[in-house]
Each structure stands twice: as structure tokens, then as C-alpha cells.
Design a protein around this motif. Structure first.
Motif: not given
Length: 494
Positions: A239-249, A262-272, A279-280
């Protein structure tokens, strides 16, 4: 200083609701006349927002101004020098953020004789040259724009407000006072008794302590501006990818029930709350690789985990046997004894070298109904009571949003730790660091002279060098090469 009037957009290129354009120099009033007509020119008042229609009067037919092509309906404000950002007459225009409008306005403004496009950092450079700010404050303008977290932004605002400049100015005055007294002793060395070198030593040592304190506060921009890295990892389909999507909204990452999506790591930016982080989402790490590509994916995941500032283990709660058979009294869930967390880690991490900083139990919406009758006093089952403590396991549902706020608080607390001296400032400029090092070296030479060869002439010379080094920090002494190097890194429009 260049006497030409300059113009440039203050907002990035692209479509937006509103754009901003700044004009600075002696031709500002002529620009107002060209864009808005004679009446606007005659009735121009400082710091008064005006709504008007900008026209290209170069296109009018005869003397009929109504035939001139309309560019846009916009707000404009006139700032009369020296009470402006640059210290010159300044005009700020706020048209609609259509790139065609912005480009056309700039082209019309440039048609006025003596007006040209601004160079990078030229507005701030003019502000420095016109005495609106010193060099430390000018450099901090870029820091304010590019700060990546709240602490860095607060520090940049302190620098822009003159906190460091005041410290340096005080030190410079102290050095100048000592220099004046030393030079007086040189002038009257044959008429008076030997100077009291012990007194000079105490005063110079106090200055040295202050200079060294500022120098120790240096933090390289690369380190300060580096975004913290949080990495999610765990077994495939945890559930890692779903969690990233949920954190990003938003649905940023492809999600599937098929393990290994998910075959490779995916990096996004998250504002706290504390600032922006990286966030990877990594490829699942299983006990054994299914093929060569799977093995390579897991190796890549381990490599990014080695760089992480925070490693978050994501465990599929719907498959966690420990939760299926846990004591109904909830004793195994108490985070203070670490039992649940350590057992979860042991069951889900095959590589002992990868120890998580935080454990997330995902898919809580799929868990059995026993969660509804759990002990209400259990802190680990109620993350709102644990306040994001990194010692507990958080129950998360990417579908319902349960636990997301607590996870964000926990990430923020780990990645943006509060410093004890949060009111202190630090320097990030290599130029300022070099000036301080030169001042410190001069002070050490002066102190060595007092100990070994207390010649007033030599002592006075060294203190002059110290004073010049300190004055170079704020720009009281500066060269064209230094200014060019500083402002060349600024964006156009600032």
C-alpha cells in the motif's frame, strides 16, 4: 551606475490570474504617459493604486487616442524615489497573467527611449547602490525567495531585516575605535609613554570572540537548502503507492492490486508544516526476487533507503497475522514497551540493516471488526493520543484518510527538528564566510604582535585590515567583480 530605465516581469513565465511587471528609472513617468495617456501622467500620485486601460498609443490613427490598440485593463502603482525598492522612480503594473499581454506591455515600454530590459538581480543591485539596503541584506533577498523550509525562511528574513548587519556594524565600530586610538599612539609615540598593550589585548580578544561566533554559525547553502528525504518501503502490494497518493491528495502514482507494479523508486514533493520534503515510493522488497528485473528494483530501493533521513516501513495490515491474533485487551499494542513495533518489524523486514524509523500499518479500513471494540485507552491504536510518536505503529487508511494527519505530524517532527537556539541566525554566504575568516586571521596576527612584538605601527596596520574585511561584508567596501558575481545569480525581475 547605469542611468537607463529598466523593465522586467516580476512573476514567472506562464499563464496565471495576475502577472507583475516592474519599471525603474528616470523614464517611469514617460512610460505612464505612453500607456495611460496625458491625464494619467499629470495626475500621477505616489503609492496610489489605479485601475486603467493600457493602450499602445503607437498604433493610434491621427490624434484619436480611442483608435489606439487596447493591451489590457490593469492596476498600476507609482513609487516616487527615493521611497521605493530601488531608490529610483518605480512603476509596478499588474495585468492579467496572459503571456501575450505581458510580452506586449514590455515591448511597448521598451519603445520609450532610454528603457531596456533589466539584467538578473539589477533591481536589487540598484537598491544596494542607492543605499536602500546593504550587501548582506541584498544577498538575503535571494535566500527569502529560495528558502526550502520555515527555519531557513525565518533566518533569511532576519538577515533581510538587518540582524547580521547590525552585529557586523557594531564590530566594525569597535575595530575603528581601536584603530583610531592606535593611530593616535603612532602619531604621538615620541611624546607619550608606551601604550597599555594589555588593555588592547583584552579588547581585541573580545572582538575575536564575536567574529568567531558569527563564523561558527555558517551553514553552506547546499546543506541548508537540501530537502529532507523520507522513503516508504515494504513488501510488494503493502500500500505504499496508495499512501503517497493519499498524502499528496491526488493520484500521482499508478496503483494496482498486482504486486510489483512499482518497479523503480518514484520521487514526489510533499509540503509539511515545517517545509517541503522529498517523498520516495520504492519498489517492494520481498524475501526473494522473482526475476533479474525484480532483483534490480529491490537493489535500487535499498540504495535510496541508505540516503534517507526517515525510513518508513509500510505493512499491509489486512495480512498481518499478529493483528489477527492479538490479545483482546490490547496489551500487545502498547507502543511504550515497543512489543508491537518490534514484532511487526521482525515479521516484515528480512534485511536487518534496513531498520525503520517509523512503522505504518496500512489498509486499516480492511481490518476485522475487533478494532471497533478495542480498549479506548490504548495509545498505539489511537494515534491521536500518541501525537505522532515515532515509537508507535500508526494505523493508516489511504481510502478513508485515517491516520494521515498523524503521519504528517510524525514526519514533520522528525525531519524538521526544532533547534534549541531558534532565535539565533546563521550565515549561508561563502563571500561573508571568507570576509569573516580574513578578519579573524587579522585579529590573530594582531594578538600575536601584542604577545611577541608590540609595535604600534604594525598593530594599527593589522586592525585596518580587519576593519576592511568587516566592511566588505556589508558592502561598505566592494568591487565591481564582487557585485557582478553576487547579482548574476538572481532572477530577472529581482
Amino acid at each position: 551606475m547605469d542611468s537607463q530605465t529598466i523593465v522586467a516581469p516580476m512573476t514567472p513565465a506562464g499563464v496565471s490570474a495576475v502577472a507583475a511587471i516592474r519599471v525603474s528609472g528616470s523614464k517611469v513617468r514617460e512610460v505612464v504617459r505612453l500607456l495611460f495617456g496625458e491625464s494619467a501622467f499629470k495626475n500621477l500620485k505616489p503609492r496610489e493604486a489605479k485601475l486603467a486601460t493600457a493602450r499602445d498609443y503607437r498604433t493610434m490613427v491621427g490624434d484619436d487616442r480611442k483608435t489606439a490598440q487596447v493591451i489590457d485593463s490593469l492596476l498600476y502603482i507609482f513609487f516616487e524615489g527615493p521611497n521605493s525598492y530601488t531608490g529610483e522612480d518605480v512603476l509596478e503594473l499588474y495585468p492579467h497573467g496572459n503571456p501575450i499581454i505581458v510580452r506586449e506591455l514590455i515591448q511597448v515600454i521598451k519603445s520609450v527611449e532610454g528603457v531596456r530590459l533589466a539584467e538578473p538581480g539589477e533591481y536589487t543591485r540598484r537598491a544596494f547602490l542607492n543605499g536602500r539596503m546593504d550587501l548582506v541584506q541584498a544577498e538575503s533577498v535571494a535566500d527569502v525567495i529560495h528558502s526550502a523550509n520555515r527555519d531557513e525562511l525565518r533566518n533569511a528574513h532576519r538577515l533581510l531585516g538587518g540582524a547580521l548587519s547590525k552585529k557586523v556594524k557594531t564590530l566594525t565600530e569597535q575595530v575603528m575605535d581601536i584603530s583610531a586610538r592606535l593611530e593616535l599612539d603612532v602619531d604621538f609615540s615620541e611624546e607619550e609613554a608606551d601604550p597599555d598593550y594589555a588593555t588592547w589585548g583584552v579588547k581585541i580578544s573580545a572582538i575575536r570572540e564575536s567574529v568567531e561566533s558569527i563564523l561558527k554559525s555558517f551553514k553552506g547553502k547546499a546543506a541548508v537548502s537540501r530537502l529532507p528525504l523520507a522513503v516508504l518501503y515494504g513488501a510488494p502490494n503493502a500500500g505504499k503507492s496508495s499512501l503517497v497518493n493519499a498524502l499528496l491528495g491526488e493520484d500521482r502514482i499508478l496503483v494496482s492490486n498486482i504486486p510489483g507494479t512499482t518497479r523503480d523508486f518514484v520521487e514526489v514533493r510533499l509540503f509539511l508544516d515545517g517545509g517541503e520534503i522529498r517523498l520516495v515510493d520504492t519498489a517492494g522488497i520481498a524475501d526473494k526476487a522473482t526475476d533479474a528485473l525484480d532483483a534490480l528494483s529491490m537493489e535500487k530501493s535499498k540504495e535510496i533507503l541508505a540516503e534517507a533521513d526517515m525510513k518508513i516501513l509500510v505493512v499491509d495490515g489486512s495480512l498481518d497475522e499478529r493483528r489477527e491474533t492479538r490479545d483482546e485487551s490490547c496489551a500487545s499494542c502498547h507502543p511504550e514497551n515497543g512489543v508491537e513495533k518490534e514484532n511487526v518489524i521482525a515479521r516484515n523486514v528480512s534485511d536487518e540493516a534496513i531498520h525503520p524509523d517509523f512503522v505504518v500499518i496500512s489498509k486499516s479500513d480492511l481490518l476485522d471488526e475487533r478494532r471497533e471494540t478495542r480498549d479506548e485507552s490504548c495509545a498505539s491504536c489511537h494515534p491521536e493520543q500518541s501525537e505522532g510518536s515515532s515509537e508507535s505503529c500508526l494505523h493508516i487508511s489511504s481510502k478513508t484518510g485515517e491516520g494521515l494527519a498523524d503521519l504528517k505530524r510524525a514526519m514533520n517532527a522528525t525531519l524538521f527538528k526544532k533547534t534549541e537556539n531558534s532565535e539565533d541566525l546563521w550565515i549561508t554566504s561563502e563571500r561573508e564566510k571568507t570576509c569573516l575568516e580574513e578578519a579573524l586571521a587579522g585579529i590573530d596576527r594582531a594578538l600575536n604582535l601584542i604577545r611577541t612584538n608590540p609595535a604600534v605601527e604594525l598593530l594599527a596596520f593589522e586592525m585596518q585590515l580587519v576593519r576592511r574585511s568587516l566592511q566588505s561584508i556589508t558592502g561598505e567596501i566592494s568591487s565591481e567583480d564582487v557585485l557582478q558575481q553576487i547579482f548574476a545569480g538572481f532572477c530577472i525581475g529581482k
